[in-house]
Design an enzyme around this catalytic site. Sequence first.
Site, PDB file in Angstrom:
ATOM      1  N   TYR A  15       0.871  -1.183   0.000  1.00  0.00           N
ATOM      2  CA  TYR A  15       0.000   0.000   0.000  1.00  0.00           C
ATOM      3  C   TYR A  15       0.902   1.225   0.000  1.00  0.00           C
ATOM      4  O   TYR A  15       1.636   1.456   0.963  1.00  0.00           O
ATOM      5  CB  TYR A  15      -0.871  -0.057   1.253  1.00  0.00           C
ATOM      6  CG  TYR A  15      -1.878   1.055   1.404  1.00  0.00           C
ATOM      7  CD1 TYR A  15      -2.772   1.367   0.394  1.00  0.00           C
ATOM      8  CD2 TYR A  15      -1.962   1.776   2.596  1.00  0.00           C
ATOM      9  CE1 TYR A  15      -3.710   2.360   0.554  1.00  0.00           C
ATOM     10  CE2 TYR A  15      -2.907   2.772   2.779  1.00  0.00           C
ATOM     11  CZ  TYR A  15      -3.779   3.058   1.749  1.00  0.00           C
ATOM     12  OH  TYR A  15      -4.713   4.048   1.921  1.00  0.00           O
ATOM     13  N   TYR A 169     -12.026  -4.378   6.776  1.00  0.00           N
ATOM     14  CA  TYR A 169     -10.734  -4.076   7.408  1.00  0.00           C
ATOM     15  C   TYR A 169     -10.881  -3.005   8.485  1.00  0.00           C
ATOM     16  O   TYR A 169     -10.460  -3.167   9.628  1.00  0.00           O
ATOM     17  CB  TYR A 169      -9.720  -3.610   6.343  1.00  0.00           C
ATOM     18  CG  TYR A 169      -8.422  -3.158   6.963  1.00  0.00           C
ATOM     19  CD1 TYR A 169      -7.406  -4.070   7.232  1.00  0.00           C
ATOM     20  CD2 TYR A 169      -8.212  -1.828   7.326  1.00  0.00           C
ATOM     21  CE1 TYR A 169      -6.232  -3.677   7.839  1.00  0.00           C
ATOM     22  CE2 TYR A 169      -7.040  -1.424   7.936  1.00  0.00           C
ATOM     23  CZ  TYR A 169      -6.052  -2.351   8.192  1.00  0.00           C
ATOM     24  OH  TYR A 169      -4.896  -1.947   8.812  1.00  0.00           O
ATOM     25  N   HIS A 170     -11.478  -1.876   8.107  1.00  0.00           N
ATOM     26  CA  HIS A 170     -11.540  -0.745   9.033  1.00  0.00           C
ATOM     27  C   HIS A 170     -12.565  -0.962  10.141  1.00  0.00           C
ATOM     28  O   HIS A 170     -12.534  -0.278  11.158  1.00  0.00           O
ATOM     29  CB  HIS A 170     -11.839   0.540   8.264  1.00  0.00           C
ATOM     30  CG  HIS A 170     -10.770   0.857   7.261  1.00  0.00           C
ATOM     31  ND1 HIS A 170     -10.856   0.440   5.951  1.00  0.00           N
ATOM     32  CD2 HIS A 170      -9.579   1.474   7.385  1.00  0.00           C
ATOM     33  CE1 HIS A 170      -9.761   0.823   5.312  1.00  0.00           C
ATOM     34  NE2 HIS A 170      -8.976   1.442   6.149  1.00  0.00           N
ATOM     35  N   LYS A 543     -11.324  17.044  15.934  1.00  0.00           N
ATOM     36  CA  LYS A 543     -10.600  16.362  14.859  1.00  0.00           C
ATOM     37  C   LYS A 543     -10.354  17.384  13.748  1.00  0.00           C
ATOM     38  O   LYS A 543     -11.152  17.519  12.819  1.00  0.00           O
ATOM     39  CB  LYS A 543     -11.432  15.197  14.311  1.00  0.00           C
ATOM     40  CG  LYS A 543     -11.582  14.013  15.234  1.00  0.00           C
ATOM     41  CD  LYS A 543     -10.390  13.097  15.245  1.00  0.00           C
ATOM     42  CE  LYS A 543     -10.081  12.518  13.888  1.00  0.00           C
ATOM     43  NZ  LYS A 543      -8.766  11.836  13.866  1.00  0.00           N
ATOM     44  N   ASP A 547      -8.381  14.012   8.611  1.00  0.00           N
ATOM     45  CA  ASP A 547      -8.181  12.678   9.170  1.00  0.00           C
ATOM     46  C   ASP A 547      -9.491  12.168   9.762  1.00  0.00           C
ATOM     47  O   ASP A 547     -10.000  12.719  10.728  1.00  0.00           O
ATOM     48  CB  ASP A 547      -7.091  12.735  10.243  1.00  0.00           C
ATOM     49  CG  ASP A 547      -7.024  11.456  11.066  1.00  0.00           C
ATOM     50  OD1 ASP A 547      -7.240  10.379  10.482  1.00  0.00           O
ATOM     51  OD2 ASP A 547      -6.775  11.545  12.278  1.00  0.00           O
ATOM     52  N   HIS A 549      -9.949   8.965  10.907  1.00  0.00           N
ATOM     53  CA  HIS A 549      -9.778   7.853  11.847  1.00  0.00           C
ATOM     54  C   HIS A 549     -10.093   8.367  13.247  1.00  0.00           C
ATOM     55  O   HIS A 549      -9.246   8.953  13.917  1.00  0.00           O
ATOM     56  CB  HIS A 549      -8.346   7.302  11.780  1.00  0.00           C
ATOM     57  CG  HIS A 549      -8.080   6.523  10.535  1.00  0.00           C
ATOM     58  ND1 HIS A 549      -7.628   7.120   9.378  1.00  0.00           N
ATOM     59  CD2 HIS A 549      -8.201   5.202  10.246  1.00  0.00           C
ATOM     60  CE1 HIS A 549      -7.483   6.197   8.430  1.00  0.00           C
ATOM     61  NE2 HIS A 549      -7.827   5.031   8.924  1.00  0.00           N
TER      62      HIS A 549
END
Length: 675
Positions: A15, A169-170, A543, A547, A549
């Site tokens: 990646y 995945y996340h 935040k 981003d 996440h």
Amino acid sequence: MTERQKDRPWLMRTYAGHSTAQASNELYRRNLAKGQTGLSVAFDLPTQTGYDPDHILARGEVGRVGVPVAHLGDMRRLFQDIPLEQMNTSMTINATAMWLLALYQVVAEEQGADITRLQGTTQNDIVKEYLSRGTHVFPPGPSLRLTTDMIAYTVSHIPKWNPINICSYHLQEAGATPVQEIAYAMSTAIAVLDAVRDSGQVPPERMGDVVARISFFVNAGVRFIEEMCKMRAFGRIWDKVTRERYGIEDPKQRRFRYGVQVNSLGLTEAQPENNVQRIVLEMLAVTLSKDARARAVQLPAWNEALGLPRPWDQQWSLRIQQVLAYESDLLEYDDIFEGSKVIEAKVDRLVADALAEIDRIQEMGGAMAAVESGYLKSQLVAAHAERRARIESGEEKIVGVNVFEGTEPNPLTADLDTAIQTVDPAVEARVVEALRNWRDTRYQPPFNHPRPCKALERLKEAAKGTENLMEATLECARAGVTTGEWAAALREVFGEYRAPTGVSSAPVAVPAEAGSALADVRARVEATARELGVGKLRFLVGKPGLDGHSNGAEQIAVRARDAGFEVVYQGIRLTPEQIVDAALAEDVHAVGLSILSGSHARLVPDVLERLRVAGATDIPVIAGGIIPSGDAEQLRTAGVAAVFTPKDFDITGIIGRIVDEIRKANKLDPLEVPA
């Protein structure tokens, strides 16, 4: 005895992408020369969220976590001297997936490629963006339409392309248990397939072709037996759903096809050399079982909890795969777990529990309804909080973090400044300048693009109606439209969306029993509020930037709430100006900023300066995220009260430190900490 023929290895990817299209192109060509067999493109956050590099929200984010692609010229440069007809390219792109696929197709056409032979994948799973990764743009309905249109288009025009990579995945990164990971991914697949079927764009007899192009992208954690069983369960449920719900008779079309990136959540900043064996164990989970083996594997690097990996670190991860595939005897055997009672029992349990959760989501109206109601997000926040509590209590052991913490000096990280890749801060200015030059010259030779306004108007008209949006998007790509212009046109028609945060509805994960650490912090919060003459201490969790996440920010917000704070958390994607305005309007006692994308050096000082100009220097600012030690020192020098990174796993302790900083900022005497 005749030897059976060795299986072909899986696709091996890294990646990658950073700084500029030119720098990323050089990296790709080097990786392909080292034996990598597919490309996996990382885009930067402005590209992922539909902003041009000169947008206010893009400040500090350009080229950080991936490559900026603002227009057709960038895409040309990204794949220069890489023949796309011979390549298998995975693009981790979701909200703007249609746009990036259009740019890719046009570049392939310019290379003279037969687009029916293009192979690769666009991730294009918007549900998990609402739940965990935060690069969504549009509301669920229009987002599902974009996905549906892409699937219908690729089945007819780019038949070897995987238009969606349903991505659990996340979900695991956000705290999902194996059952939740399977159930939420399958519910997303059902929502997508139902939408394609009901759109009328694909005739019923071609639904098998649609199902055959649906792929999955999963996570594999260090509990590698459980993870391997999870993959067997995934395959079993997919076979059942596609056969029973969609009537797909051909077993080849029903095959569960998945790629994997092994778990980055479990990588530690403390003793990061231990991450190498974690990565190996996680890789085994998705390669050992032939019947549940990944089609493509990409491994993180040992130092991803510290910052951006260098080419050498990525090479190490590629070599891990190559040693397993080419030196071991793994590929010489049929499935080595067939007939195992232990494995079968575990798989049966995962299948039963996941099907029950899928049924629960269907009763709510499906995955999209479960996103909008906040159910899925609150379940993930709760599961993540329970995991963090197990780590803090020592019930879940992490070597080098909460057990076996003693260590020899680490030669790999002796010079932290050279142990990770750094992105030159001057890159952003160069990219912005190149973008402005593109806007000024795209109509002139050698490009001679038509004026983009016509293409954008056509796109908006198509979006207001029901036609497939791919042709209008291709027209925009050929007209030299920018990423920000394409997304802005659709924002105008579809609007934007702020997903539920899941914080307010998350249950208490750590009870404040008498004598516990949380009870002590609660008492200190209450005492400080009394001394300041307020009902409750108020804490803003922000935040800044792009981003998305948000897992760490959510866990801090939930624990601060449980410790007695009134928490102000408005979710992701805020400018420093918006954060400071909220801090002043809510009259907060502290501001916590969470950034994992590397933009902290630009955005955190901006918040500090705005607070100073507003005369609010008595509000301590706390920073958290993937922040190298040198940067942490600079932030403290700039006025940040405390910096926390992934090695600081004791969330209750962090909340205690925030109370201390509030007292210090308000010139209150330190509270005695009980022994």
